[in-house]
Design an enzyme around this catalytic site. Structure first.
Site, PDB file in Angstrom:
ATOM      1  CB  THR A 101      -1.808  -0.640  -4.154  1.00 37.99           C
ATOM      2  OG1 THR A 101      -1.783   0.212  -4.980  1.00 37.99           O
ATOM      3  CG2 THR A 101      -1.034  -1.176  -4.252  1.00 37.99           C
ATOM      4  CE  LYS A 182      -1.225  -0.486  -8.697  1.00 34.51           C
ATOM      5  NZ  LYS A 182      -0.850   0.620  -7.316  1.00 34.51           N
TER       6      LYS A 182
END
Lengths: 442, 442
Positions: A101, A182
């Site tokens: 991420t 995300k």
């Protein structure tokens, strides 16, 4: 079977990466793992993987590399800038799956740097994941993949091997779009991890039985995936096992708020959550499970002089806690969807992904569609409810004030709802539930 | 001289009340004090006062009574509902000055209860004060008095005896208006006490010398009365002396947010401050001086892993701290003035009172007039500045995120400025500084 699958390098065998890599081994992939922590490499060999002692060695001549390190800084090290980095050693035309991420800005810059380093042949896939360590090990993650078509095609088998068949999302927009997806998902995660702690901390101050309350909350409209997922650890006397540390969600939270600042976009909910996480960090809870943050709310309990709430029955108290969660989750959903709109994501895809992933909540599922309609200037299906929700939340915030505990998210959500209703003074009672998005939408 | 002044009863000889009562003695008033804490009574006798053992005994047949207890609950006890309460024992037509900080709703209800108890003759004056213990003892407080004309006339000498000649404000609107004025003033106090702690906590994480920084901040546009006032205690190794406890400002803060909820009015700044105060309370700092809350910001310093900020020179760091204060103070000023507008106060009077009292700040003084113009739908004098201020604050919030400390107020203020600018996308650069009020104004 195993012989038909291409060899894969896997860099970063942490809580998530180890499960993902091991799952690939089980599916018959020949996987060469690399991690900076030697004991992990031994464990990976026992699980049937091969190991390498540098990133370059792991990827040598391989056409596939998955990178699942914790931060952009680590990715930069293992891929390009550290000792023996991976990128120069990859086979020509290799697919490089960055599952960490990171900020959209980072992965786009990485793509450019890979090209500039003389490797325009490498097919970078921006494919962060969601779902936690258990789903990683099951190969049923949610994956949000943004890349050129050619890269997606090359990486598709591997992406499918790590994800639930219904939870592999190819996000329009190329490299960067996966990370943006995300990020918007993590708006929900950041708020809903803290709201789980905040609601249970509130329940503790109300004197409710926490085990019983946890079941009632999970069965209520205050449900979120995070609430249900964190509950066992929150109820464990030592908040064990440490499945996801405070520092992990804090890192994602900081990506959201710093990217939002870059866009000039306000994130009042996630910013409040971030202050809660920083408060926990300052207290020394950083490496503990994020379900231990209930302590930030409960540590003053019984020590701040006499307090007296208004709610007397168990039902009345439980209703306050559920209303707290509902109010927070409406505002979290509104912030996530308006931010997704701001960065140009396909909102229907965001919605579908989030309700089926760790960002899911009953409020998002019920009112997210209406929020998207409002963002697209269409009338919502549900025509009222926001003023009543604000009133319910008002009662919860009032009670917490009497009991003298902080409600980082609940008080913020109430102010957001009041701001919306403030701008709509003539027909308050008719304010649709999904109108919460209007605080953010210009 | 003393003989010419009417005898006065004084109920509540705490940090503020003792100074006020003693100052009346010095001015030649014959003062009979009451407090629940016997050592205070002895000390008051030594200061030349008389004492009584019940509220009723203190006020017996007196035409003047000042009540300076800490909370509405205590006022209710000593005036009406406790053992030997004051109200039934007051002389006919007596002036009753309630100087405690209470909610408007409470003092209006008290007025009704006094009437209903068969004493419509009592002239109640709703007259909260501001200025701290030193000005209390000097007789130079700011006083905000709301009451019927007849009551103001009866109480004027006493009000003047306790206040600075230029800081006695007769607030239009009768009983309740004084408390509303105080409440709006306390929006500034609540935010600026915490911003003093937040800015110095930020400075500590930046590695600045705190003594030097304190002088620079006091000399900067980030000045506030609270900043200057709290600094010596904040720099004291044990945060001594305890001049104003965390619980005191928390009480006022809770009056603001609960009254705001009653009006359906959003108070994002004060609500954030409240969460900071509750966090400190939960940490056990409740009875410490509010200048000790710097600990909420600094306690993680050096314990949260390696951190690296961007600012390198002392000047660059100091500029970030000043920008943090400026951003918070603009938003605090906007919240205070819009709330005052909402409850129907005379904004010019609010402004004049606040800039000369403990709520003063350079940002309020500089841009408050323009904010009032915008609230009155008139064009502000300063036509730009808000986007640049938001950008400056953005840099401070970015840096704090890198250093991993919470900024309850700074991050909230930035989101508020972003919300304003979000709604004004076409001419951001021209957004006037005072436009911050537009988040609140419908």
């Amino acid at each position: 079977m195993a012989e038909t699958k291409a060899p894969v390098a896997f860099i970063g065998l942490g809580a998530m990466g180890f499960g993902m890599a091991t799952q690939l081994v089980k599916q018959g992939y020949s996987v060469t793992g690399f991690d900076v922590w030697p004991p992990t490499l031994e464990r990976f060999q026992q699980a049937g993987g091969s190991t390498a002692s540098t990133p370059a060695e792991a990827v040598q001549d391989k056409e596939y590399c998955v990178c699942m390190v914790a931060t952009a800084q680590q990715a930069q090290e293992v891929l390009l800038e550290g000792a023996n980095p991976a990128v120069p050693a990859l086979a020509k035309g290799a697919a490089l799956l960055l599952c960490s991420t990171v900020a959209c800005g980072y992965v786009q810059q990485l793509a450019q740097q890979i090209k500039d380093s003389g490797r325009p042949d490498i097919l970078l896939i921006d494919c962060p994941v969601s779902g936690g360590a258990i789903r990683a090990a099951d190969g049923t993650l949610s994956i949000m993949a943004g890349a050129a078509d050619e890269a997606i095609e090359k990486g598709r088998d591997l992406l499918q091997a790590m994800s639930d068949p219904e939870k592999l999302y190819i996000v329009n927009g190329g490299v960067g779009a996966g990370s943006n997806m995300k990020m918007c998902h993590q708006v929900l995660a950041a708020n809903q991890i803290l709201s789980a702690n905040e609601s249970m901390g509130f329940a503790a101050h109300l004197g409710l039985d926490l085990t019983e309350t946890s079941k009632a909350l999970i069965a209520s409209e205050g449900w979120s995936w995070m609430l249900e997922n964190r509950m066992p650890r929150m109820l464990h006397p030592e908040f064990q096992p440490v499945a996801s540390a405070v520092t992990i969600i804090l890192k994602d939270t900081s990506i959201i708020t710093s990217e939002a600042r870059r866009y000039g976009f306000p994130t009042p909910m996630t910013s409040s959550a971030e202050q809660g996480y920083f408060t926990g960090l300052g207290r020394g809870f950083g490496s503990d499970d994020d379900a231990s943050l209930i302590r930030v709310y409960t540590e003053g309990k019984g020590k701040v002089g006499p307090v007296k709430g208004q709610a007397e029955t168990k039902d009345a108290k439980l209703k306050l806690v559920i209303n707290l969660l509902k109010g927070i989750h409406i505002c979290a959903a509104a912030e996530a969807l308006t931010f997704a709109h701001k960065v140009g994501l396909d909102l229907e895809q965001v919605y579908e992904l989030c309700i089926n992933a760790a960002g899911g909540s009953t409020m998002l599922k019920t009112f997210g569609g209406d929020m998207i309609k409002i963002l697209h200037s269409e009338p919502p299906l549900v025509a009222d409810g926001l003023a009543a929700l604000a009133q319910d939340l008002h009662e919860a915030v009032d009670e917490a004030q009497k009991l003298k505990l902080p409600l980082f998210l609940g008080s913020q959500a109430l102010n957001i709802l009041r701001l919306v209703l403030q701008h709509k003074p003539k027909d308050r009672a008719e304010a649709p539930m999904a109108l919460a998005v209007k605080v953010w939408a210009a």
